[in-house]
Scaffold this active site. Structure first.
Site, mmCIF file in Angstrom:
data_model
loop_
_atom_site.group_PDB
_atom_site.id
_atom_site.type_symbol
_atom_site.label_atom_id
_atom_site.label_comp_id
_atom_site.label_asym_id
_atom_site.label_seq_id
_atom_site.Cartn_x
_atom_site.Cartn_y
_atom_site.Cartn_z
ATOM 1 N N GLY A 45 0.092 4.482 -0.397
ATOM 2 C CA GLY A 45 -0.906 5.705 -0.223
ATOM 3 C C GLY A 45 -0.210 6.486 0.785
ATOM 4 O O GLY A 45 0.954 6.781 0.896
ATOM 5 N N HIS A 97 -8.878 -1.627 18.691
ATOM 6 C CA HIS A 97 -8.587 -0.104 18.192
ATOM 7 C C HIS A 97 -9.926 0.637 17.516
ATOM 8 O O HIS A 97 -10.153 0.455 16.521
ATOM 9 C CB HIS A 97 -7.484 -0.171 17.033
ATOM 10 C CG HIS A 97 -7.190 1.144 16.456
ATOM 11 N ND1 HIS A 97 -6.537 2.132 17.162
ATOM 12 C CD2 HIS A 97 -7.075 1.367 15.105
ATOM 13 C CE1 HIS A 97 -6.315 2.875 16.276
ATOM 14 N NE2 HIS A 97 -6.719 2.772 15.139
ATOM 15 N N ARG A 118 -20.705 -0.101 6.801
ATOM 16 C CA ARG A 118 -19.555 -0.466 7.439
ATOM 17 C C ARG A 118 -19.308 -1.969 6.890
ATOM 18 O O ARG A 118 -18.193 -2.293 6.604
ATOM 19 C CB ARG A 118 -19.991 -0.565 8.818
ATOM 20 C CG ARG A 118 -18.736 -0.899 9.698
ATOM 21 C CD ARG A 118 -19.079 -1.051 11.202
ATOM 22 N NE ARG A 118 -18.799 -2.399 11.821
ATOM 23 C CZ ARG A 118 -17.462 -2.767 12.234
ATOM 24 N NH1 ARG A 118 -16.401 -1.811 12.208
ATOM 25 N NH2 ARG A 118 -17.408 -3.882 12.523
ATOM 26 N N ARG A 138 -1.219 9.600 21.352
ATOM 27 C CA ARG A 138 -1.918 10.550 21.490
ATOM 28 C C ARG A 138 -2.313 10.870 22.862
ATOM 29 O O ARG A 138 -2.439 12.126 23.177
ATOM 30 C CB ARG A 138 -3.287 10.209 20.791
ATOM 31 C CG ARG A 138 -2.949 10.244 19.373
ATOM 32 C CD ARG A 138 -4.129 9.152 18.610
ATOM 33 N NE ARG A 138 -4.181 9.760 17.265
ATOM 34 C CZ ARG A 138 -4.678 8.760 15.940
ATOM 35 N NH1 ARG A 138 -5.311 7.697 16.320
ATOM 36 N NH2 ARG A 138 -4.706 9.273 14.946
ATOM 37 N N ILE A 154 -0.980 -2.289 9.724
ATOM 38 C CA ILE A 154 -1.641 -1.054 10.347
ATOM 39 C C ILE A 154 -3.136 -0.735 9.547
ATOM 40 O O ILE A 154 -3.877 0.273 10.025
ATOM 41 C CB ILE A 154 -0.923 0.113 9.568
ATOM 42 C CG1 ILE A 154 0.551 0.055 9.863
ATOM 43 C CG2 ILE A 154 -1.406 1.481 10.092
ATOM 44 C CD1 ILE A 154 1.600 1.242 9.272
ATOM 45 N N ILE A 174 0.056 6.741 4.234
ATOM 46 C CA ILE A 174 0.823 6.050 5.103
ATOM 47 C C ILE A 174 2.220 5.450 4.487
ATOM 48 O O ILE A 174 3.281 5.450 4.969
ATOM 49 C CB ILE A 174 0.202 5.132 6.142
ATOM 50 C CG1 ILE A 174 -0.979 5.963 6.757
ATOM 51 C CG2 ILE A 174 1.023 4.352 7.255
ATOM 52 C CD1 ILE A 174 -1.675 4.921 7.769
ATOM 53 N N GLY A 175 1.795 4.736 3.549
ATOM 54 C CA GLY A 175 2.968 3.746 2.794
ATOM 55 C C GLY A 175 3.937 4.937 2.291
ATOM 56 O O GLY A 175 5.149 4.418 2.371
ATOM 57 N N ASP A 232 1.928 -1.466 -4.662
ATOM 58 C CA ASP A 232 0.261 -0.773 -4.700
ATOM 59 C C ASP A 232 -0.158 -1.221 -5.960
ATOM 60 O O ASP A 232 0.537 -1.238 -6.959
ATOM 61 C CB ASP A 232 0.627 0.541 -4.355
ATOM 62 C CG ASP A 232 -0.874 1.220 -4.063
ATOM 63 O OD1 ASP A 232 -1.774 1.068 -4.881
ATOM 64 O OD2 ASP A 232 -0.756 1.978 -3.003
ATOM 65 N N GLY A 270 0.977 -1.086 -0.057
ATOM 66 C CA GLY A 270 -0.014 -0.001 -0.001
ATOM 67 C C GLY A 270 0.947 1.218 -0.079
ATOM 68 O O GLY A 270 1.493 1.587 0.952
HETATM 69 N N1 APR Z 1 -2.509 -4.391 -2.299
HETATM 70 C C1 APR Z 1 -1.813 -3.266 -2.346
HETATM 71 N N2 APR Z 1 -2.110 -2.035 -2.180
HETATM 72 C C2 APR Z 1 -3.633 -1.906 -2.202
HETATM 73 C C3 APR Z 1 -4.405 -2.908 -2.476
HETATM 74 C C4 APR Z 1 -3.979 -4.292 -2.608
HETATM 75 N N3 APR Z 1 -4.752 -5.265 -2.971
HETATM 76 N N4 APR Z 1 -5.780 -2.322 -2.543
HETATM 77 C C5 APR Z 1 -5.708 -1.018 -2.279
HETATM 78 N N5 APR Z 1 -4.291 -0.721 -2.138
HETATM 79 C C6 APR Z 1 -3.816 0.444 -1.831
HETATM 80 C C7 APR Z 1 -4.243 1.717 -2.180
HETATM 81 O O1 APR Z 1 -4.266 1.745 -3.704
HETATM 82 C C8 APR Z 1 -3.815 2.829 -1.701
HETATM 83 O O2 APR Z 1 -2.783 3.452 -2.399
HETATM 84 O O3 APR Z 1 -3.706 0.888 -0.450
HETATM 85 C C9 APR Z 1 -3.253 2.370 -0.462
HETATM 86 C C10 APR Z 1 -3.949 2.822 0.772
HETATM 87 O O4 APR Z 1 -3.719 4.290 0.987
HETATM 88 P P1 APR Z 1 -4.497 5.501 1.397
HETATM 89 O O5 APR Z 1 -6.009 5.371 0.847
HETATM 90 O O6 APR Z 1 -3.685 6.499 1.167
HETATM 91 O O7 APR Z 1 -4.750 5.185 2.969
HETATM 92 P P2 APR Z 1 -3.643 5.705 4.149
HETATM 93 O O8 APR Z 1 -4.012 6.613 4.709
HETATM 94 O O9 APR Z 1 -2.338 5.107 3.767
HETATM 95 O O10 APR Z 1 -4.288 4.286 5.304
HETATM 96 C C11 APR Z 1 -3.828 3.046 4.968
HETATM 97 O O11 APR Z 1 -4.023 2.396 7.275
HETATM 98 O O12 APR Z 1 -4.463 3.691 9.126
HETATM 99 C C12 APR Z 1 -4.909 2.696 8.152
HETATM 100 O O13 APR Z 1 -7.362 3.725 7.987
HETATM 101 C C13 APR Z 1 -6.348 3.478 7.619
HETATM 102 O O14 APR Z 1 -6.798 1.526 6.231
HETATM 103 C C14 APR Z 1 -6.119 2.767 6.176
HETATM 104 C C15 APR Z 1 -4.482 2.289 5.950
#
Ligand code: APR
Length: 320
Positions: free
Chosen positions: A11, A182, A95, A158, A125, A13-14, A34, A9
């Protein structure tokens, strides 16, 4: 330094994870996977690599849209999931719909880890945290040491921040533990909160602490409301890296994490936020700590909520 760390992932956090792993020189190679087209993972890694001469670190990257980039990773951090956002018809997913989608993603993630780095220690995470870690355990078949969820380090950070603000002291002076699931039922353990080694009540009035504990329980939502387009991403990444560093450097550090309970706290087979010792083998020990009667009752309520989530996972997995 490890040979390779994998991040699933790429996004919000990644992205922070890959930056920090690179800057802190935690591994010679970093893998980022990703599914997002055209090549989100490659783009993020290229951006960081092109900045590396400015900060002065040498790291190699394996980035892409398939799980094979994870080959050889010794530690994997999972952030893959979809957030709660409107569907094409404008309505919000329920949900249950969201859980179903994220559990489907988790099944792919688990299969990818199993195929390409079956011995990796996995820190997860992605939310909903309790459901995803529970499902990952089923897919990976991993023992307690090798799979752990990140929530307590962040929830406790926090709590520590809010206490430090109220007490007018450095955050470094505040120790705290937040246990349980959580979500709304998480349990800030006031009896374990210390300021410079002293009971927190010597620094902060009980009614202010009540407010701080309520704010801690809804702190994730507070950030979501302020940001508007997503959830907290820096503090969760730093918290997962606190866990990763304890593993990489074999620190034997105690911190609250979501760990598989094998009879501790009277629970068998659920992932619950508890204090655990992290070292090079992953979760090396789960600690049972003394709690007040009220804290114990709150923890039991939180464990019930985690158990209900596990049942939901079972019923969705059974129908899909
Ligand atoms: N394999 C890999 N990556 C994936 C897949 C998959 N099958 N499906 C979705 N993703 C990627 C998305 O493309 C996206 O870039 O996971 C990423 C998630 O990134 P964000 O939407 O930016 O979320 P982020 O804020 O990074 O949070 C990630 O952690 O804290 C938790 O609630 C939060 O569940 C969320 C996760």
């Amino acid at each position: 330094m490890l040979s390779k760390i994998g991040v699933i992932g790429g996004g919000m956090i990644g992205g922070v994870l890959v930056q920090e792993i690179s800057r802190r020189r935690l591994a010679r190679r970093v893998a980022l996977m990703d599914v997002m087209p055209p090549e989100l993972a490659k783009g993020k890694c290229l951006d960081i690599a092109e900045g590396s001469p400015v900060l002065g670190f040498d790291a190699g990257y394996d980035a892409g849209r398939s799980y094979d980039v994870l080959e050889g990773a010794e530690v994997v951090i999972n952030t893959a999931g979809v957030p709660r956002k409107p569907k094409p018809d404008g309505t919000l997913p329920t949900r249950e719909e969201l859980l179903k989608i994220n559990l489907g993603i988790t099944d792919q993630v688990g299969a990818g880890i199993k195929k390409y780095c079956p011995d990796a220690i996995v820190i997860s995470i992605a939310n909903p945290l309790d459901a995803i870690v529970y499902r990952l355990k089923q897919v990976l078949g991993a023992g307690r040491e090798r799979l752990v969820g990140m929530a307590g380090v962040l929830d406790s950070a926090r709590y520590r921040y809010f206490v430090a603000e109220a007490a007018g002291v450095s955050v470094e002076n505040v120790e705290a533990l937040v246990l349980g699931g959580h979500g709304d039922t998480m349990v800030p353990i006031r009896s374990a909160c210390r300021v410079a080694g002293l009971p927190v009540e010597l620094f902060v009035e009980p009614d202010v602490l009540d407010g701080i504990e309520a704010r801690t329980r809804s702190a994730g939502g507070e950030v979501v409301k302020l940001i508007g387009t997503g959830s907290a991403f820096v503090s969760p990444a730093w918290s997962a890296l606190e866990m990763a560093e304890a593993i990489i450097y074999d620190k034997k550090k105690v911190m609250p994490v979501s760990a598989l309970l094998e009879g501790e706290y009277g629970v068998e087979g659920l992932y619950v936020g508890v204090p655990a010792l992290l070292g090079s083998n992953g979760v090396e020990k789960v600690l049972e700590i003394p709690l007040t009667d009220d804290e114990r009752a709150q923890l039991d309520r939180s464990i019930d909520a985690v158990r209900n989530t596990a049942r939901e996972v079972e019923s969705i997995a059974g129908t899909s």
